[in-house]
Design an enzyme around this catalytic site. Sequence first.
Site, short mmCIF file in Angstrom:
data_model
loop_
_atom_site.label_atom_id
_atom_site.label_comp_id
_atom_site.label_asym_id
_atom_site.label_seq_id
_atom_site.Cartn_x
_atom_site.Cartn_y
_atom_site.Cartn_z
N CYS A 179 -2.59 5.50 2.41
CA CYS A 179 -3.81 4.70 2.23
C CYS A 179 -4.67 4.72 3.49
CB CYS A 179 -3.44 3.27 1.87
SG CYS A 179 -4.88 2.24 1.53
N CYS A 218 0.83 -1.20 0.00
CA CYS A 218 0.00 0.00 0.00
C CYS A 218 0.86 1.25 0.00
CB CYS A 218 -0.83 0.08 1.27
SG CYS A 218 -2.34 -0.82 1.26
#
Length: 54
Positions: free
Chosen positions: A17, A13
């Site tokens: 995020c 990620c």
Amino acid sequence: MFFLWSKTTKIFCRPSCKSRIPNRENVIFLDKEEALKAGYRSCKRCKSGGEHLQ
């Protein structure tokens, strides 16, 4: 740009995020190409793999 890798879920990620943050001991900080070579998949929420660009 660097990404967070989660060892337990095999997902990478972006640091910004909004998904749940993994435990610190399960996180690795590296780039996208290394994550893909290691068999990790990109996050579907933040589109860290660049799917939104295609």
